[in-house]
Design a protein around this motif. Structure first.
Motif, mmCIF file in Angstrom:
data_model
loop_
_atom_site.group_PDB
_atom_site.id
_atom_site.type_symbol
_atom_site.label_atom_id
_atom_site.label_comp_id
_atom_site.label_asym_id
_atom_site.label_seq_id
_atom_site.Cartn_x
_atom_site.Cartn_y
_atom_site.Cartn_z
ATOM 1 N N LEU A 81 -8.938 0.520 6.741
ATOM 2 C CA LEU A 81 -7.912 -0.739 6.772
ATOM 3 C C LEU A 81 -7.672 -0.435 5.221
ATOM 4 C CD1 LEU A 81 -7.231 -3.090 8.136
ATOM 5 C CD2 LEU A 81 -9.271 -3.906 7.205
ATOM 6 N N HIS A 82 -6.389 -0.654 5.461
ATOM 7 C CA HIS A 82 -4.996 -0.329 4.434
ATOM 8 C C HIS A 82 -4.088 -2.351 3.958
ATOM 9 C CE1 HIS A 82 -5.245 3.502 3.123
ATOM 10 N NE2 HIS A 82 -5.595 3.916 4.432
ATOM 11 N N THR A 83 -3.855 -2.028 2.881
ATOM 12 C CA THR A 83 -3.117 -3.457 3.108
ATOM 13 C C THR A 83 -1.836 -3.185 1.988
ATOM 14 O OG1 THR A 83 -5.136 -4.553 1.535
ATOM 15 C CG2 THR A 83 -3.189 -5.566 1.252
ATOM 16 N N PHE A 84 -0.558 -3.782 3.273
ATOM 17 C CA PHE A 84 0.358 -3.267 2.366
ATOM 18 C C PHE A 84 1.581 -4.515 2.167
ATOM 19 C CE2 PHE A 84 -0.563 -0.373 6.078
ATOM 20 C CZ PHE A 84 -0.471 0.681 5.479
ATOM 21 N N ASN A 85 1.954 -5.279 0.705
ATOM 22 C CA ASN A 85 2.601 -6.031 0.315
ATOM 23 C C ASN A 85 3.860 -6.064 0.747
ATOM 24 O OD1 ASN A 85 -0.080 -6.656 -1.449
ATOM 25 N ND2 ASN A 85 1.111 -5.266 -2.741
ATOM 26 N N LEU A 86 4.163 -7.194 1.552
ATOM 27 C CA LEU A 86 5.204 -7.696 2.200
ATOM 28 C C LEU A 86 6.086 -8.372 1.134
ATOM 29 C CD1 LEU A 86 3.828 -9.195 5.673
ATOM 30 C CD2 LEU A 86 4.890 -6.716 4.798
ATOM 31 N N LEU A 87 7.494 -7.294 0.455
ATOM 32 C CA LEU A 87 8.196 -8.627 -0.133
ATOM 33 C C LEU A 87 9.848 -8.863 0.594
ATOM 34 C CD1 LEU A 87 8.077 -4.920 -2.724
ATOM 35 C CD2 LEU A 87 7.163 -7.120 -2.400
ATOM 36 N N ARG A 88 10.171 -9.595 -0.728
ATOM 37 C CA ARG A 88 11.251 -10.767 -0.232
ATOM 38 C C ARG A 88 11.648 -10.638 -1.443
ATOM 39 N NH1 ARG A 88 10.257 -14.993 2.768
ATOM 40 N NH2 ARG A 88 9.881 -16.551 1.236
ATOM 41 N N THR A 132 8.577 -9.332 -11.928
ATOM 42 C CA THR A 132 7.894 -7.919 -11.337
ATOM 43 C C THR A 132 7.842 -7.851 -9.699
ATOM 44 O OG1 THR A 132 6.512 -9.955 -11.931
ATOM 45 C CG2 THR A 132 7.200 -8.926 -12.888
ATOM 46 N N GLU A 133 6.502 -6.834 -9.338
ATOM 47 C CA GLU A 133 6.319 -7.393 -7.659
ATOM 48 C C GLU A 133 5.566 -8.696 -7.433
ATOM 49 O OE1 GLU A 133 4.395 -4.004 -5.608
ATOM 50 O OE2 GLU A 133 6.037 -3.146 -5.812
ATOM 51 N N GLU A 134 5.019 -8.808 -7.796
ATOM 52 C CA GLU A 134 4.168 -10.170 -7.847
ATOM 53 C C GLU A 134 5.129 -11.061 -7.494
ATOM 54 O OE1 GLU A 134 2.654 -8.252 -10.839
ATOM 55 O OE2 GLU A 134 1.725 -7.304 -8.944
ATOM 56 N N GLU A 135 5.670 -11.907 -8.149
ATOM 57 C CA GLU A 135 6.963 -12.723 -7.728
ATOM 58 C C GLU A 135 7.827 -12.389 -6.513
ATOM 59 O OE1 GLU A 135 9.352 -13.951 -11.362
ATOM 60 O OE2 GLU A 135 7.922 -13.226 -12.348
ATOM 61 N N ARG A 136 8.024 -11.493 -5.864
ATOM 62 C CA ARG A 136 8.699 -10.815 -4.593
ATOM 63 C C ARG A 136 7.481 -11.003 -3.629
ATOM 64 N NH1 ARG A 136 11.139 -5.746 -4.464
ATOM 65 N NH2 ARG A 136 11.931 -6.723 -3.555
ATOM 66 N N ILE A 137 6.327 -10.986 -3.734
ATOM 67 C CA ILE A 137 5.146 -10.078 -2.751
ATOM 68 C C ILE A 137 4.939 -11.467 -2.000
ATOM 69 C CG2 ILE A 137 2.573 -10.924 -2.100
ATOM 70 C CD1 ILE A 137 2.883 -8.635 -4.257
ATOM 71 N N VAL A 138 6.416 -12.028 -0.564
ATOM 72 C CA VAL A 138 5.430 -12.867 0.322
ATOM 73 C C VAL A 138 4.292 -13.430 1.476
ATOM 74 C CG1 VAL A 138 8.148 -13.669 -0.495
ATOM 75 C CG2 VAL A 138 7.581 -12.253 1.695
ATOM 76 N N GLY A 139 2.881 -11.881 1.500
ATOM 77 C CA GLY A 139 2.268 -11.882 2.422
ATOM 78 C C GLY A 139 1.965 -10.968 2.124
ATOM 79 N N ARG A 140 0.992 -10.080 2.836
ATOM 80 C CA ARG A 140 0.403 -8.753 2.735
ATOM 81 C C ARG A 140 -0.262 -8.514 4.308
ATOM 82 N NH1 ARG A 140 -3.364 -11.556 0.825
ATOM 83 N NH2 ARG A 140 -5.368 -10.055 1.155
ATOM 84 N N PHE A 141 0.041 -7.847 5.017
ATOM 85 C CA PHE A 141 -0.225 -6.818 6.319
ATOM 86 C C PHE A 141 -0.471 -6.374 5.889
ATOM 87 C CE2 PHE A 141 0.684 -2.999 9.061
ATOM 88 C CZ PHE A 141 0.254 -3.819 10.056
ATOM 89 N N LYS A 142 -2.341 -6.087 6.905
ATOM 90 C CA LYS A 142 -3.300 -5.477 6.537
ATOM 91 C C LYS A 142 -3.464 -4.668 7.685
ATOM 92 C CE LYS A 142 -6.217 -7.753 3.992
ATOM 93 N NZ LYS A 142 -7.602 -8.336 3.655
ATOM 94 N N GLY A 143 -3.431 -3.058 7.712
ATOM 95 C CA GLY A 143 -3.921 -2.657 9.061
ATOM 96 C C GLY A 143 -3.545 -0.898 8.800
ATOM 97 N N SER A 144 -3.576 -0.100 9.414
ATOM 98 C CA SER A 144 -3.041 1.977 9.061
ATOM 99 C C SER A 144 -2.481 2.476 9.896
ATOM 100 C CB SER A 144 -4.708 2.013 8.970
ATOM 101 O OG SER A 144 -4.499 3.426 8.838
ATOM 102 N N MET A 145 -2.383 3.533 9.775
ATOM 103 C CA MET A 145 -1.928 4.233 10.100
ATOM 104 C C MET A 145 -1.864 5.961 10.679
ATOM 105 S SD MET A 145 2.077 3.968 8.648
ATOM 106 C CE MET A 145 1.656 2.471 7.767
ATOM 107 N N CYS A 146 -1.420 6.288 11.462
ATOM 108 C CA CYS A 146 -2.616 8.103 11.704
ATOM 109 C C CYS A 146 -1.080 8.448 12.133
ATOM 110 C CB CYS A 146 -3.128 7.905 12.946
ATOM 111 S SG CYS A 146 -4.294 9.460 12.362
ATOM 112 N N VAL A 147 -0.550 9.821 11.444
ATOM 113 C CA VAL A 147 0.801 11.257 12.324
ATOM 114 C C VAL A 147 -0.187 12.133 12.344
ATOM 115 C CG1 VAL A 147 2.377 11.590 11.452
ATOM 116 C CG2 VAL A 147 2.084 9.188 10.574
ATOM 117 N N TYR A 148 -0.265 12.745 14.105
ATOM 118 C CA TYR A 148 -0.271 13.970 13.648
ATOM 119 C C TYR A 148 0.710 14.150 15.115
ATOM 120 C CZ TYR A 148 -2.025 11.390 17.897
ATOM 121 O OH TYR A 148 -2.900 10.503 19.008
#
Length: 2017
Positions: free
Chosen positions: A1587-1594, A1605-1621
């Motif tokens: 399960l990966h966490t992706f920081n959402l930025l704005r 700093t990136e921290e100040e731009r984080i407006v939430g987090r998306f949790k999920g994952s992906m697989c490419v084949y």
């Protein structure tokens, strides 16, 4: 002769010549011997000479040609047999390479023209006369009389009529040239070519010139027609000679062919041969690019073809082709990138077979073998990218724009004062003062002690530029009896600068002892020791604090001194003499109005400046006298500092200041770095400097009252103008402190110094600076409306606006009183002292010209065919040697850096064989270093060389020689697997080279180019003078000398910070040449050809007169195609967190834009921009290698206002001339990544390709057609054509949507119904809509997929964009935030390779480990792996676990379970029970009731420290070994091999605990937990196993460097994952049992429904908290927040502690996913006002909860059901094991008899019984199950490491001080799902309470006490003795015995008992004292202090104070029973 060897007699002559020269006949014989390995020699050969020769040739061609010897791939670095040994001067490979190098010809593919190659084989570094550079020219005009053209050799297939080729060589510099090949010549070959040999010393008349004529063969080696040799005696004598002579064959008999040559020679001193200027200037020499080993590659000079001479067009074309070929010799050919021209598998094969050259291969080959380089040395970096440079005419531009120097940053200096010892003085009350820069802080005062214990922590925060920070002094002083009323007396102090601390590993000194000395009294010696920790943290540095457990009392002071490595502990006092002689060229510092008023009143005209010099060093300042009104002040004074040597302060700051009644201002500042002017090695030298001039730079010279750039004069930031230069010297003298004469004060003194001779700093020479402006574009539109000119200055020469007046003028006009302005004018013309004899007048600026519009943002100056020039004469001391040496080292370093970048690029892009390239880099490095040794040793006896020059040269030569040896040794050690480590070592070489190359003693000032508009200075560029300095020796020449350099002008000073500094003010192509005036003849040689010079009327007929402009007569027309494919990871420029990017491409004076793509950070423009009719001036052939660079700028389109700048990059186009084919390998060009910069920060990558196509006579119809997919819908926009765009494949992208977390408000509205959109390459998928984010932020549909076409090449994969939108009513939606996954690589699924079975590996493991385990487990059925849990020797805490392949078969040994160890120990002790044996057994078995959780914790910390120690020791050992290997090369390797074979018992011995430690705890067996000294996430990869966490930025990124700093731009987090084949998937996956197609690749993931969890947070303690109160302490308490739960443990705050022990646990019930982010904060309690946050840490509990690492509750080391180590988890080990097996589809667990359990194919053994609290034994499987869990990572397929029972250490951060740690918190978290059985009660970890003890001390008697009093009557000595005692830290409770009056012998009898009650903590061995710090304190503070007793003997006096006689300290109090 046999086919293939024909015509090769040259080789034998060549080789025999070599062997004779070196006397290596043995070598010849060896050669013969080796040749047999290639195969039998051809039989037809007669014995004798030809036999020998063919053997050699067969051998050589075989070794180099055969793809492999005996079928195996032979690496060309490994030499056959003994041939690798060193006794011969050179290796076989070199011979072979040298020969092939000298005799390879290369044919040009498309048009059938001929080419030739010139190279220096640098095999022998300089012959008898050393290597040199001469100006000697030879012209060859060769005629072959009839009869020469021998018939084509029938045995050579397809050989045409002969092609002749000629090779003159000149043995001593070892330099050979080749003419071009003339095809199909009948009986005469006319070469008509000129060569020059540069030599640096005069030629010896016995040297020989040799010319060989070859018949060129395309396929085989060339055949020698004949040779001409001639001794140069006559030439040397006469200077000119024409010769026609016959050639001789290899039997020394004359043949018919004859040759005509003309030779000229000019000695350096001009004694021989005068040349008429015309000849010299008509054939300017050409500069070659050094190439490491084959150092000089010189252009042939075609006689006079530069200046429109009469060479026929055909001929010049031919020559042009040759030139381009020769240049390519550098190892990179025809501007193509190597790796991209063909697939990599092919590349591998081609590396080894250079024998047959097919035509289409030639380009590629030439590139490799052209210069005879092996594959290792080829440069791989993108050649079309600007970073490498193929040609000789242009130098690299610098991409980064912004000055980074003067920008302030956050720093924090933290100092802990622990204790002091051995303070000199009696009965003192010491206080420590800590001073950093200007700030002071004090510790508390300790009473009457010489060894006070403080343990106080101080923090200093700064926000200043780095230079200022690192020059601040940290001063620690101990002061005796300071109080409110008096300042106290200094006992001793210690100073060091902040920079010294910052350069330490981890930026800190930890637990080190500072030596205190008294600055007022040099003779006194040591004043005591102070133990402290000092750390300096910049933003983003993290400090690894060594773990602070109980400190051992016995401290080795001498071994832990507070000194950097390499500084001797015995530092002596020294005097630093800084001698200030004189200055010149000062600017005026007063306004002329004042001056005019003065002059009107007094009638005199003065210089408007009153200078003095101020020197600051080690916190002290001294200054010279003030010289009133003088631009050229003369001081001759010396400033003397007295300081410990070596000083711990790195820099001396020297400043010229102007004295003023109001305030003094700095005129200029210079820093002397002591490390650069001294050397601490064995052969080192004390700091020494000069007398030498130093140049000072700063703000522009025009005087204004408020100088906005004043900071530049203070030495901050890059100076933008020359200010002055100062002649100074420095010497150091070590003081002999025993000498009574010595002045013992350390005050700064100033005295007169003896003046130095005028010529001491070098002989004055006239220098000539020439510049030509070839292009000025991209001029900022703000200044585009007024005429613009450029001014070039060097020092004050050429400065027409605000240079200072010349002294020379002053004398002429003494009488007159013309006003200031007049003298200004005169000064400019004063340079043409005698105009009539054609003397030069300097022209330092171009004519003003009005710019034309390029596009909306930029203008350009129309320098079309007419290029303005400038030239300046200036006079400087001739100290070129310094700069030459620096240049040689710089070039070696540049080459090394380029090579390292290649290697890293290869590793990054996974190209094959990066290790070969690294070997090549090392070989280049060692040959470069050796070359330095031969070159730098010249001019030894120059009169003006200073001591520093001599010493620096010696040390540089030593260093480089050493480096060459190390590089050679390293080269042999570089293997596939050691790459990474070796790369680090080579990086160190690079830093060292850069450090050595920086010359501290300046000579010629830097050159400034200013853009002026309306006589105002707008923007500048600064070019170091050494970079453009000319030398006839190539390596010494500056890297930009006589080259076209692209410079970007920038704004001066602070104006250049931030966005203003990112925009280009102007881009210029400028050509510069600086050299001695007498060497001026060559100054035009590097300009692009094809111009006529325009001179001033006066200089018309003078050949050497410099032109004022160049008129280009030749013009070429091109079409530029810019294939703009895509960009990625761009900069967020809009508030949405996205941008609307478009790219603007600039080339010459044209620009075009791509279309704007909205709302993306990864635009795929896929657009072709065509620039038509691009006009370039100059010769066509030079364009091919030297195209101008393309600038690409990326902007963000805004609806209003102008577009925002987002970054810039450069590229070089691939050029196709009109007569070349548009075909592989060069065309079509490949897409490449270009790094985009914004200021100094990287801001993404651009994927693009650029080609520049010449429009020939046939017009555009001849250009290759543009064939692309035609998108009608895109209208006029052309897409990137087919051959260039990437090849696509079908991929499927599966997305796992889990949930969204922590979404912040958007425009003040809550996010309610969010959705996630995924997009990649134009395709995408949307998640299900979350209906109510508050109630459940998880998605209902977990897995969705989409298919997309992606490039086959993974490096070109586009990024994937994640965007979260909130769906509002009426179909509106707003963007919440976005995230870009820039690389899909880690999400690509690659099906496992079935074929790769690791049987052989497994077998190796098997044998190794069977041998290790002593039990015979060999009878097991195959396929099982037995893990035995009882090894013979108890190994101390070292897992000897072995990782195995899934299908292997082996026995593994693992740590014993602890109970077993216990039993064993008991047995052993019982058996050996002698006298004291019995007692020891009792100690072994700790009493369970005595032990608690803290026992476990402290034992674990000991273990952790022990492990760290072992790791450090191991690392140190490895490093030593490394150094030995490098030092001794192969000898050491052999030794080390033996070492590694040492028997295993050795290791076991090493691993057992060190027996000497007296602490008894070590012997008790306590179960341990794992203490992590970092966060758990860092150890387990953020728990992102599925399960990966992706920081959402704005929001846009800030414009300053600290980017919001990136921290100040984080407006939430998306949790999920992906697989490419790639689709379709292999069947075996989809057919697996239980495969659920709805989950695709995400099989077996848990459900994401809400779940209730009990979270238990344990807080152990905090360390190093940032003080929050004024007293330097804090009153910390814990606050915990999870979801709606908010716990503040305010009432339990801990008073005045920075290292509080909390020992608390908190239970919280929470529901995932709504409440999953746990925040633990430490606040500072305040009596009034709000509590301050000290720092906080955030933990994502959800990822931990769902992770496969099972982070819910750590697995402990052993299983027990009672006592301090009770199992905490509600599930027993066996239940956990069965659950894991079921989830992972693993077979098992099967418990068998005899304590065995089988899981998958592993068998574990272990104990099967457990004791309950009553001591009853019961059978159990739990131990076995636990054994499996603790080794779960070894279970095939499903295994992974499980989280052990642990304590983690998390840094505390404060949002106000981003990036700087505010302390650390030790804690852990357990989580229990509520639907499972409830866990037991929380473990009690409350802090231990100290027990009450009392110490009883009996004083019996004293003896030999000093007698202090004189008897009033008898005069006898006596004392009234009493004894005083106290426990450390409790001075106020001191106790005295009674007094023994009138002791005459010093004996006293007391029989007195003290009783000291105290509270004692056994585990920490500390006394605990609680007391109020002062009467005002609110509450008591707790101190923990080592237990120490102090006893003092006193003499009681009735009327005066008692006299102190002596003291004794008892280190540790005897243990209480």
């Amino acid at each position: 002769m046999t086919p293939g060897f024909s015509g090769n007699s040259g080789f034998s002559a060549w080789l025999q010549g070599r062997c004779r020269k070196t006397g290596n006949f043995h070598y010849l014989a060896h050669f013969l011997g080796s040749s047999s390995r290639i195969g039998a020699l051809p039989e037809s050969l007669s014995h004798g000479n030809s036999h020998l020769e063919s053997g050699l040739i067969a051998f050589v061609s075989g070794v180099i040609r055969e793809p492999g010897v005996n079928g195996s791939q032979m690496d060309r670095n490994e030499l056959p047999g003994e041939a690798s040994s060193r006794e011969w001067g050179w290796k076989i490979r070199d011979v072979a390479r040298g020969y092939l190098l000298e005799n390879r010809r290369i044919k040009i593919p498309p048009s059938g023209k001929v080419g030739m190659l010139l190279d220096w084989e640098g095999l022998e570094q300089g012959g008898p006369t050393g290597s040199r550079g001469l100006s000697q020219e030879m012209e060859f005009r060769r005629n072959f009389p009839s009869g020469c053209s021998q018939p084509a050799d029938p045995k050579i297939p397809g050989s045409p009529t002969p092609s002749c080729n000629c090779c003159p060589s000149f043995p001593s510099p070892g330099l050979s040239f080749y003419t071009r090949v003339l095809e199909n010549c009948e009986d005469e070959a006319k070469f008509d070519e000129t060569f020059r040999w540069p030599v640096a010393t005069n030629i010896d008349g016995n040297e020989i010139l040799e010319i060989q004529v070859f018949n060129y063969s395309k396929v085989f080696t060339n055949r020698l027609i004949g040779t001409f040799r001639m001794v140069l005696q006559k030439v040397v004598a006469e200077g000119q000679l024409e010769v026609t002579d016959t050639l001789i064959d290899d039997n020394n008999s004359a043949i018919q062919t004859s040759i005509s040559i003309e030779i000229r020679y000019q000695a350096l001193d001009g004694t021989v041969g005068t040349w008429n200027d015309k000849e010299f200037l008509e054939t300017p020499s050409v500069h070659s690019e050094g190439d490491g080993r084959y150092s000089l590659e010189t252009d042939s000079l075609l006689s006079g073809h530069r200046h429109g001479s009469d060479v026929s067009p055909g001929k010049s074309n031919q020559q042009s082709m040759e030139r381009s070929f020769r240049r390519a010799g550098k190892g990179v050919f025809s501007a193509m990138k190597l790796g991209k021209t063909r697939p990599s598998k092919d590349e591998h094969r081609k590396q080894d077979d250079p024998a047959v050259l097919e035509t289409e291969d030639l380009d590629r080959k030439a590139m490799r073998y052209g210069a005879g380089l092996e594959p290792d040395t080829i440069s791989l970096a993108s050649v079309t990218a600007v970073t490498t440079n193929v040609s000789n005419k242009r130098s690299k531009p610098d991409i980064r724009m912004e000055p980074s120097a003067g920008r302030p940053m956050d720093y924090q200096v933290s100092v802990t004062i622990i204790e002091a010892r051995q303070l000199v003085g009696l009965n003192m009350d010491p206080v420590v003062c800590v001073e950093v820069g200007e700030e002071k802080k004090y510790t508390s005062m300790k009473e009457s002690t010489n060894c006070p214990y403080y343990n106080e922590y101080f923090v200093f925060d700064f926000h200043v530029p780095p230079d200022v920070m690192f020059d601040k002094i940290i001063k620690l002083s101990v002061i005796h009896s300071k109080n409110l009323l008096r300042s106290g007396t200094l006992v001793g102090s210690f100073k060091m600068d902040v920079g010294t601390v910052y350069t330490q590993p981890e930026h800190q000194f930890y637990h080190k002892w500072a030596i205190l000395s008294d600055p007022e009294d040099l003779t006194a010696g040591l004043k005591g020791y102070l133990k402290c920790d000092i750390a300096v943290v910049g933003k983003g540095d993290n400090i690894k604090t060594p773990h602070k457990a109980n400190e051992t009392d016995e401290d080795d002071i001498e071994g832990n001194l507070l000194l950097p490595d390499g500084v001797p502990p015995e530092r002596q006092w020294a005097r630093f003499y800084i001698k200030i002689y004189r200055a010149e060229g000062l600017p005026r510092m007063n306004t002329s109005i004042m001056a005019n008023v003065k002059k009107a009143l007094i009638g005199e005209n003065k210089d408007l400046v009153d200078p003095y010099v101020q020197v600051a060093f080690a916190g002290q300042k001294g200054k010279t006298s003030i010289q009133k009104s003088s631009y050229e002040p003369l001081w001759n004074e010396q400033i003397i500092f007295t300081e410990m040597f070596p000083p711990l302060c790195k820099r001396i700051k020297i400043q010229i200041r102007d004295s003023d009644k109001v305030n003094d201002v700095a005129i200029g500042t210079h820093f002397i770095d002591l490390r650069k002017i001294s050397n601490e090695g064995d052969k080192g030298f004390l700091p020494t400097f000069g007398p030498a001039w130093v140049n000072m730079y700063g703000s522009t010279r025009n005087y204004t009252l408020m100088d906005e750039h004043q900071e530049l004069n203070e030495g901050l930031g890059e100076g933008v103008s020359f200010r002055a230069r100062l002649l100074l010297g420095l010497a150091v003298e070590i003081l002999d402190t025993t000498n009574p004469e010595i002045n013992s004060s350390t005050e700064v003194q100033v005295e007169q110094a003896t003046a130095v001779a005028d010529n001491c700093s070098g002989k004055m020479e006239e220098f000539f600076l020439f510049g030509a402006f070839l292009e000025a574009t991209m001029i900022d539109r703000k200044i585009g409306d007024k005429p613009i000119n450029f001014e070039v200055t060097i020092g004050n020469y050429g400065n027409q606006v605000d240079g200072s007046s010349k002294p020379l003028l002053r004398r002429k006009k003494e009488g007159g009183d013309g006003d200031e302005e007049e003298s200004e004018l005169l000064q400019n013309s004063s340079e043409d002292e005698g105009g009539e004899d054609g003397e030069l007048v300097s022209v330092s600026s171009s004519q003003p010209m009005k710019p034309l519009v390029t596009d909306r943002n930029y203008f350009h100056l129309p320098y079309l065919e007419k290029k303005p020039c400038i030239y300046i004469r200036s006079w400087w001391q001739d100290q070129r040697r310094r700069l030459y040496n620096a240049n040689i080292m710089d070039k070696i370093a540049d080459k090394l850096e380029e090579g390292l970048n290649d290697v890293q690029e290869m590793i990054k892009t996974e190209k094959p064989h990066p290790e070969r390239r690294l070997r090549g880099v090392l070989e280049e490095l060692s040959s470069g270093c050796l070359r330095f040794l031969t070159l730098a040793d010249k001019d030894q006896h120059h009169s003006s060389r200073t001591r520093l020059d001599r010493e620096r040269l010696k040390s540089c030569m030593r260093e480089l020689e050493n480096m060459a040896q190390q590089a050679t040794a390293l080269r042999s050690q570089v293997k596939r697997n050691t790459m990474k480590d070796k790369l680090k070592l080579v990086q160190n070489f690079l830093q060292k080279l850069r450090f050595l190359a920086d010359e501290p003693q300046h000579t010629i000032p830097d050159v400034f180019i200013w853009m002026m508009s309306n006589n105002k200075r707008i923007a500048y560029a600064r070019i170091p003078s050494k970079d453009i300095l000319y030398s006839i020796v190539d390596e010494e020449m500056g890297k930009d000398c006589a080259k076209v350099k692209t410079v970007f002008l920038k704004l001066p000073g602070k104006r250049g910070f931030g966005p203003a500094g990112w925009t280009v003010q102007a881009k210029m192509d400028i050509y510069l040449w600086l050299g001695l005036n007498k060497q001026r003849k060559d100054f035009l040689s590097g300009l692009p050809c094809g111009f006529e010079e325009k001179k001033t009327p006066r200089g018309q007929n003078l050949p050497s007169f410099p032109p004022i402009s160049l008129l280009y007569t030749k013009k070429q027309v091109f079409q530029l195609r810019a294939h703009m494919y895509q960009a990625r990871s761009l900069f967020a420029a809009d508030s949405s967190g996205l941008s609307d990017p478009f790219a603007r491409v600039f080339f010459i004076s044209q620009s075009q834009c791509t279309e704007v793509l909205n709302e993306t950070l990864c635009p795929t423009w896929d657009q072709l921009l065509v620039f038509d009719n691009v006009e370039l001036y100059g010769e066509a052939h030079e364009m091919r290698d030297d195209p101008p660079i393309i600038v690409i700028e990326i902007y963000d389109q805004d609806t209003v206002g102008k577009a925002d700048f987002m970054g810039r990059t450069f590229a070089k186009p691939v050029v196709k001339m009109s007569d070349e084919q548009y075909c592989p390998p060069r065309f079509p060009p490949q897409l490449e990544y270009y790094q985009i910069y914004r200021g100094n920060a990287t801001a993404g990558d651009l994927l693009a390709a650029f080609e520049l196509l010449q429009i020939g006579p046939g017009g555009k119809s001849d250009l290759p057609p543009i064939d692309g997919p035609t998108d009608m819908d895109r209208g006029p926009i052309l897409p990137v054509p087919l051959g260039i765009r990437p090849v696509l494949s079908r991929y499927r992208v599966e997305i796992l949507f889990w949930g969204l977390r922590d979404l912040k408000r958007v425009n003040l509205a809550q996010v309610d119904r969010p959705r996630v959109d995924i997009e990649c390459a134009g395709k995408g998928v949307q998640s299900a809509l979350i209906q109510n984010y508050k109630k459940n932020p998880n998605f209902s549909t977990l897995v969705k997929w989409f298919e997309v076409d992606l490039p086959e090449n993974e490096l070109l994969h586009p990024p994937l964009n994640i965007r979260v939108v909130d769906c509002r009513a009426f179909g509106r939606y707003t963007l919440v935030g976005s995230h870009t996954v820039s690389s899909l690589r880690k999400f690509i699924y690659r099906p496992p390779d079935k074929k790769a079975q690791h049987w052989n590996m497994a077998a190796k493991h098997l044998n190794g480990y069977l041998a290790m385990t002593s039990r015979a487990h060999r009878s097991r059925p195959t396929g099982e792996i037995v893990v035995n849990m009882e090894p013979e020797v108890p190994i101390k805490k070292m897992d000897t676990m072995v990782k195995l392949e899934a299908n292997s078969d082996a026995v593994v040994k693992v740590d014993v379970t602890e109970e077993e160890k216990e039993k064993k120990k008991k047995k052993k002790k019982g058996g050996g029970g002698g006298g004291g044996g019995g007692e020891e057994v009792e100690e072994e078995e700790p009493d369970e009731s005595m032990l608690d959780w803290w026992s476990k914790y402290f034992a674990s910390i000991e273990t952790m420290k022990e492990q760290l120690r072992q790791q450090e020791a191991a690392a140190a050992e490895a490093e030593e070994k490394e150094e030995m290997e490098i030092g001794e090369g192969s000898k050491a390797q052999a030794k080390n091999k033996d070492k590694s074979k040492a028997p295993k018992d050795d290791k076991k011995k090493k691993q057992q605990p060190v027996p000497e430690l007296p602490e008894k705890k070590k012997q008790q067996k306590i179960d341990e937990l794992k203490v992590f000294n970092k966060e758990l996430e860092a150890e387990f990869d953020n728990f992102e196993d599925w399960l990966h966490t992706f920081n959402l930025l704005r929001g846009k990124i800030g414009d300053n460097d600290d980017n919001a700093t990136e921290e100040e731009r984080i407006v939430g987090r998306f949790k999920g994952s992906m697989c490419v084949y790639k689709v379709p998937l292999p069947d075996d996956i989809t057919k697996e049992a239980g495969y659920d197609p709805t989950f695709g690749m995400f099989q077996g993931i848990p459900s994401n429904d809400p779940i209730n969890v009990l979270v238990r947070v344990y807080i152990v303690r905090a360390t190093d908290l940032h003080p929050a109160d004024i007293n330097g302490k804090a009153d910390p308490y814990i606050a915990i927040k999870l979801g709606k739960t908010d716990i503040k443990d305010k009432e339990n705050y801990i008073s005045k502690q920075l290292n509080p022990v909390f020992g608390k646990s908190f239970d919280i019930e929470a529901t995932f996913p709504m409440e999953s982010m746990l925040t633990v904060a430490v606040y500072d309690w305040d009596l009034v006002g709000t509590d301050d946050l000290i720092g906080e840490t955030k933990i994502d509990l959800e990822n931990r909860f769902y992770s496969k690492h099972r982070a819910t509750c750590g697995v402990s080391q052993t299983y027990s059901i009672h006592g301090y180590n009770t199992w905490r988890d509600p599930m027993k080990p066996s239940q956990i094991l069965s659950k894991l097996c079921k989830e992972g589809k693993v077979d098992g667990p099967h418990f068998g008899p005899g304590g065995r359990v089988k899981v998958a194919n592993r068998v574990f053994t272990g104990p099967t019984e457990i004791e309950d609290e009553n001591g009853q034994k019961k059978p159990t499987d739990e131990h076995l199950a636990l054994a499996v869990l603790r080794h779960w990572e070894d279970i095939p397929r499903a295994g992974c490491r499980l989280v052990p029972e642990h304590v983690e250490t998390r840094p505390l951060l404060n949002p106000d001080k981003p990036g700087i740690e505010q302390g650390r918190l030790e804690m852990w978290v357990d989580m229990f799902p509520m639907d499972m059985p409830a866990p037991g009660p929380a473990i009690d970890i409350s802090p231990r309470k100290p027990k009450k003890y009392e110490l009883r001390v009996i004083v019996w008697n004293t003896d030999e006490v000093i007698l202090e009093d004189d008897d009033y009557f008898t005069g006898e000595k006596s004392s009234d003795i009493f004894v005083r005692g106290w426990l450390k830290g409790q001075q106020e409770d001191k106790q005295d015995t009674d007094v023994h009056y009138h002791s005459l012998t010093g004996e006293g009898n007391f029989n007195w008992r003290y009783i000291f009650p105290f509270d004692y903590l056994m585990a920490e061995e500390k006394i605990v004292i609680s007391k109020k710090e002062s009467m005002f304190s609110w509450d008591e503070t707790e101190y923990k202090i080592p237990a120490r007793l102090t006893l003092q003997v006193w003499d009681a006096d009735h009327f005066s104070a008692d006299d102190f006689l002596g003291t004794w300290r008892v280190q540790s109090i005897p243990q209480t029973p």
